[in-house]
Scaffold this motif. Structure first.
Motif, mmCIF file in Angstrom:
data_model
loop_
_atom_site.group_PDB
_atom_site.id
_atom_site.type_symbol
_atom_site.label_atom_id
_atom_site.label_comp_id
_atom_site.label_asym_id
_atom_site.label_seq_id
_atom_site.Cartn_x
_atom_site.Cartn_y
_atom_site.Cartn_z
ATOM 1 N N SER A 172 48.292 39.870 46.741
ATOM 2 C CA SER A 172 47.592 38.500 47.570
ATOM 3 C C SER A 172 45.938 39.014 47.101
ATOM 4 O O SER A 172 45.470 39.762 46.302
ATOM 5 C CB SER A 172 47.765 39.885 48.925
ATOM 6 N N VAL A 173 45.433 38.158 47.396
ATOM 7 C CA VAL A 173 44.059 37.685 47.748
ATOM 8 C C VAL A 173 42.896 39.154 47.328
ATOM 9 O O VAL A 173 43.534 39.005 49.260
ATOM 10 C CB VAL A 173 42.935 36.270 48.114
ATOM 11 N N ASP A 174 42.123 39.481 47.046
ATOM 12 C CA ASP A 174 41.121 40.105 47.438
ATOM 13 C C ASP A 174 39.959 40.129 47.518
ATOM 14 O O ASP A 174 39.315 39.974 46.828
ATOM 15 C CB ASP A 174 41.100 41.305 46.035
ATOM 16 N N GLU A 176 43.650 31.046 38.471
ATOM 17 C CA GLU A 176 45.302 30.792 38.226
ATOM 18 C C GLU A 176 45.284 29.590 39.703
ATOM 19 O O GLU A 176 46.055 30.159 40.252
ATOM 20 C CB GLU A 176 45.904 31.807 38.656
ATOM 21 N N SER A 177 44.773 28.900 39.565
ATOM 22 C CA SER A 177 45.144 28.256 40.715
ATOM 23 C C SER A 177 46.558 27.294 41.095
ATOM 24 O O SER A 177 46.938 26.682 41.644
ATOM 25 C CB SER A 177 44.113 25.872 40.560
ATOM 26 N N PRO A 178 47.536 27.395 39.460
ATOM 27 C CA PRO A 178 48.597 26.786 39.435
ATOM 28 C C PRO A 178 49.649 27.742 40.942
ATOM 29 O O PRO A 178 50.647 27.653 41.206
ATOM 30 C CB PRO A 178 49.001 26.926 38.460
ATOM 31 N N THR A 179 49.064 29.167 40.730
ATOM 32 C CA THR A 179 49.438 29.962 41.590
ATOM 33 C C THR A 179 49.181 30.077 43.126
ATOM 34 O O THR A 179 50.105 30.896 43.118
ATOM 35 C CB THR A 179 49.463 31.252 40.423
ATOM 36 N N LEU A 180 47.962 29.185 42.936
ATOM 37 C CA LEU A 180 48.246 29.064 44.311
ATOM 38 C C LEU A 180 48.490 28.784 45.460
ATOM 39 O O LEU A 180 48.643 27.443 45.281
ATOM 40 C CB LEU A 180 46.134 29.189 44.452
#
Length: 296
Positions: free
Chosen positions: A22-24, A51-55
């Motif tokens: 998860s986003v820290d 890592e925008s493709p994974t967001l």
């Protein structure tokens, strides 16, 4: 050299993750404060270094909102919001603007290999869909297509909110054409840390930097030294950090820079698939360079 809105040292910000991927958010806020203290001019979350493709869309919105809140107007917040579907890219750009982004970084449509007219139409739709400045991101090595200087210039002349290009083609002829023929409002930024010195010496306006994640004040100093014509200082800084600039791409970005930031105690060394940790051999090389620079 004229001062343009989007110029100087911009950081292509990593996205810190927790062990559950998860986003820290806590680490993200610390990174924003790190860049404010270092004098970074522009902070850009949710780009490919983030890592925008994974967001997910919700994560993108939350990350931009968090960065905007933490920035408190002390640093310009741009945001990555690009993809290879024009309709989706428009949606991402609109959501980024709603989240508080003061500018949009939109990568050229990758894999599809559109014609120059297709690229023009892609950016036309994005520019017309938002009110904030749009940064065209040209990175042929990743997208499989080059946004020609003529296309960038056409877009900048026709749309007042296309105000910058992140030019990562390393094509000197194309870079010079952009710099020499651009309208007054268009910033030309390099996307390659190793090109900062020659790029700005040719008349470029700054950098969107990966190394600024690790050494933001030093990247800012390099940009400023070249702009002021202090070439001896610029050469010394460039020589000092040249190996780091290269090592950040020894494996796919942002794997090396996230490893370095983890060693510096700023984030956890967590990636989202398909990215995986750096090889043990390259970690040893990165550790040696970080130690020589006094970063660990």
């Amino acid at each position: 050299m004229s001062t343009r809105y989007l110029s100087g040292s911009a950081v292509a910000l990593v996205t810190p993750f927790r062990h559950d991927r998860s986003v820290d958010t806590d680490a993200l806020r610390r990174l924003v404060q790190f860049h404010i203290a270092a004098g970074t001019d522009i902070i850009i979350p949710c780009g490919t270094t983030g890592e925008s493709p994974t967001l997910s869309g919700a994560e993108q919105f939350a990350i931009i909102r968090t960065v905007k809140e933490e920035a408190e107007g002390k640093i310009i917040v741009a945001a990555g919001a690009g993809t290879n579907s024009t309709e989706h890219a428009v949606e991402l750009a609109q959501h980024a603007e709603k989240a508080g982004a003061e500018a949009i970084l939109s990568v050229a449509p990758y894999y599809n290999k559109p014609s120059q007219e297709g690229i023009y139409q892609h950016y036309r739709h994005i520019a017309q869909a938002v009110s904030v400045p749009v940064i065209i991101y040209n990175v042929p090595g990743r997208t499989g297509c080059n946004v020609a200087a003529s296309t960038i210039l056409r877009l900048a002349r026709e749309f007042g909110n296309i105000t910058a290009v992140k030019e990562a083609s390393e094509n000197i002829g194309q870079i010079m054409e952009l710099i020499e023929e651009r309208p007054e409002h268009l910033s030309v930024l390099t996307g390659e840390d190793s090109m900062i010195l020659p790029f700005i010496a040719m008349g470029g306006d700054g950098v969107i930097s990966v190394a600024a994640n690790q050494v933001p004040s030093q990247v800012k100093s390099l940009v400023n030294a070249v702009k002021k014509g202090n070439l001896d200082e610029a050469r010394t800084l460039n020589s000092t950090y040249r190996k780091l600039f290269k090592l950040n791409f020894v494996e796919s970005n942002p794997v090396p820079v996230k490893y370095a930031l983890a060693r510096m105690g700023m984030i956890e060394e967590i990636y989202r698939l398909p990215l995986v940790p750096m090889s043990a051999e390259n970690k040893v090389i990165m550790d040696a360079e970080l130690a020589s620079l006094g970063l660990i």
